[in-house]
Design an enzyme around this catalytic site. Structure first.
Site, PDB file in Angstrom:
ATOM      1  N   SER A  19       0.876  -1.341  -0.126  1.00 44.76           N
ATOM      2  CA  SER A  19       0.000  -0.055  -0.012  1.00 44.76           C
ATOM      3  C   SER A  19       0.864   1.187  -0.005  1.00 44.76           C
ATOM      4  O   SER A  19       1.864   1.335   0.818  1.00 44.76           O
ATOM      5  CB  SER A  19      -0.933  -0.024   1.187  1.00 44.76           C
ATOM      6  N   ILE A  20       0.388   2.236  -0.853  1.00 40.84           N
ATOM      7  CA  ILE A  20       1.141   3.746  -0.819  1.00 40.84           C
ATOM      8  C   ILE A  20       1.076   4.034   0.760  1.00 40.84           C
ATOM      9  O   ILE A  20       2.096   4.767   1.020  1.00 40.84           O
ATOM     10  CB  ILE A  20       0.374   4.527  -1.793  1.00 40.84           C
ATOM     11  N   TYR A 158     -10.144   4.124 -16.129  1.00 39.91           N
ATOM     12  CA  TYR A 158     -10.161   4.742 -14.824  1.00 39.91           C
ATOM     13  C   TYR A 158     -11.407   5.255 -14.539  1.00 39.91           C
ATOM     14  O   TYR A 158     -11.903   5.463 -13.437  1.00 39.91           O
ATOM     15  CB  TYR A 158      -9.172   5.846 -14.709  1.00 39.91           C
ATOM     16  N   LYS A 165     -11.630  11.429  -8.038  1.00 34.44           N
ATOM     17  CA  LYS A 165     -10.327  12.306  -7.783  1.00 34.44           C
ATOM     18  C   LYS A 165     -10.445  13.519  -8.180  1.00 34.44           C
ATOM     19  O   LYS A 165      -9.917  14.339  -7.497  1.00 34.44           O
ATOM     20  CB  LYS A 165      -9.092  11.352  -8.797  1.00 34.44           C
ATOM     21  N   THR A 196      -0.564  -2.051  -6.557  1.00 37.71           N
ATOM     22  CA  THR A 196      -1.309  -2.178  -5.320  1.00 37.71           C
ATOM     23  C   THR A 196      -2.638  -2.936  -5.396  1.00 37.71           C
ATOM     24  O   THR A 196      -3.130  -3.333  -6.664  1.00 37.71           O
ATOM     25  CB  THR A 196      -1.727  -0.818  -4.505  1.00 37.71           C
ATOM     26  N   LEU A 197      -3.285  -3.319  -4.349  1.00 36.06           N
ATOM     27  CA  LEU A 197      -4.551  -3.949  -4.342  1.00 36.06           C
ATOM     28  C   LEU A 197      -5.455  -3.220  -5.093  1.00 36.06           C
ATOM     29  O   LEU A 197      -6.272  -3.902  -6.210  1.00 36.06           O
ATOM     30  CB  LEU A 197      -4.942  -4.213  -2.850  1.00 36.06           C
TER      31      LEU A 197
END
Ligand code: NAP
Length: 258
Positions: A19-20, A158, A165, A196-197
């Site tokens: 994770s970030i 996206y 976002k 990532t997930l």
């Protein structure tokens, strides 16, 4: 002596070691910040606890960011246990996977839209509201959110997340304008793609990474450590004059016309 010795923070959004949020936690902890971590539901509790306990003095708290009372409880507990708060990191996003597949106008439902915006954008506002009185006790604080370039440019796959976002980034600016008077800074990092997930839910993500690698000025993808260290800069006193910004940490991809 670390740059953030004596300071404390809350990290929302660690799912696992990729994770970030975890990369950011490691950078902040390295400079002395004491951290609280949240997890969503029992499913993630064990994994988050295992990671968090590697950083001395950490707190681990439940928080589903769609529930106001859970957000409020996080900041109440941190205030009680740490006695101060300097930072929180919002590294949380969600959109139903099937809403990111297929043509945007056909797969974006009203319910999916509401859920994606609730988790990925509104939650920042709810967190800021609860954190503000705790920040004020020590004369200010800093807030950091994670965003992506799909907020302003059309990135295949996206879809709905791009809208969420865009909303998140507008939230960063409105919060920064309001909370600046209380010496609370609000910024976002727009990270390049990281495996990532959450990223695996985006159709064509591997292609997106290859594309970034090929076209970005640095000819590679960003590393988790680089996002963590940029976060360290933005929440630290070194960035005391910066608020309301979206800073790209993407190996320069955003400057290239493609
Ligand atoms: P990640 O490890 O999957 O982290 C996403 C986190 O959001 C998970 O911990 C997830 O928990 C949490 N979350 C989702 N719904 C939640 C809810 N209702 N309440 C509380 N937590 C919830 O993925 P990541 O890539 O590091 O994502 C972190 C942030 O970076 C996100 O804002 C993402 O959009 C942003 N970002 C990612 C990339 C990338 O390429 N990876 C690029 C730019 C920006 P669960 O697992 O329980 O759902």
């Amino acid at each position: 002596m670390g740059m953030l010795d004596g300071r404390t923070g809350v990290i929302f959004g660690v799912a696992n070691s990729r994770s970030i949020a975890w990369a950011i936690a490691q950078s902040l902890s390295r400079e002395g910040m004491r951290l609280a971590f949240t997890y969503q539901g029992e499913r993630l509790k064990e994994g988050v606890t295992e990671l968090a306990t590697t950083l001395p003095g950490s707190l681990i708290l439940p928080c589903d960011v769609t529930i106001d009372s859970e957000i409020a409880a996080v900041f109440r507990t941190v205030d009680r246990e740490f006695g101060r708060l300097d930072t929180f990191v919002h590294s949380v996003a969600f959109a139903p996977k099937h809403e990111l597949e297929g043509p945007f106008s056909e797969t974006t439902s009203r319910e999916g839209f509401k859920l994606a915006h609730d988790i990925s954008s509104y939650s920042l506002v709810a967190m800021a509201r609860e954190a503000t009185p705790v920040f004020e006790k020590n004369g200010g604080g800093s807030i950091l959110a994670l965003t992506y370039y799909g907020s302003t440019k059309v990135i295949p796959g996206y879809n709905l997340m791009g809208l969420a976002k865009a909303s998140l980034e507008a939230g960063v600016r409105y919060l920064a304008a309001e909370l600046g008077a209380k010496n609370i800074r609000v910024n976002a990092i727009s990270a390049g793609p990281v495996n990532t997930l959450a990223a695996r839910g985006i159709r064509g993500f591997t292609t997106m990474m290859r594309h970034h690698e090929k076209l970005s000025p640095l000819h590679r993808n960003v590393e988790l450590r680089e996002v963590g260290d940029a976060a360290l800069f933005l929440v630290s006193p070194m960035a005391s004059g910066i608020t309301g910004e979206v800073m790209f940490v993407d190996c320069g991809y955003n400057i290239v016309a493609v």
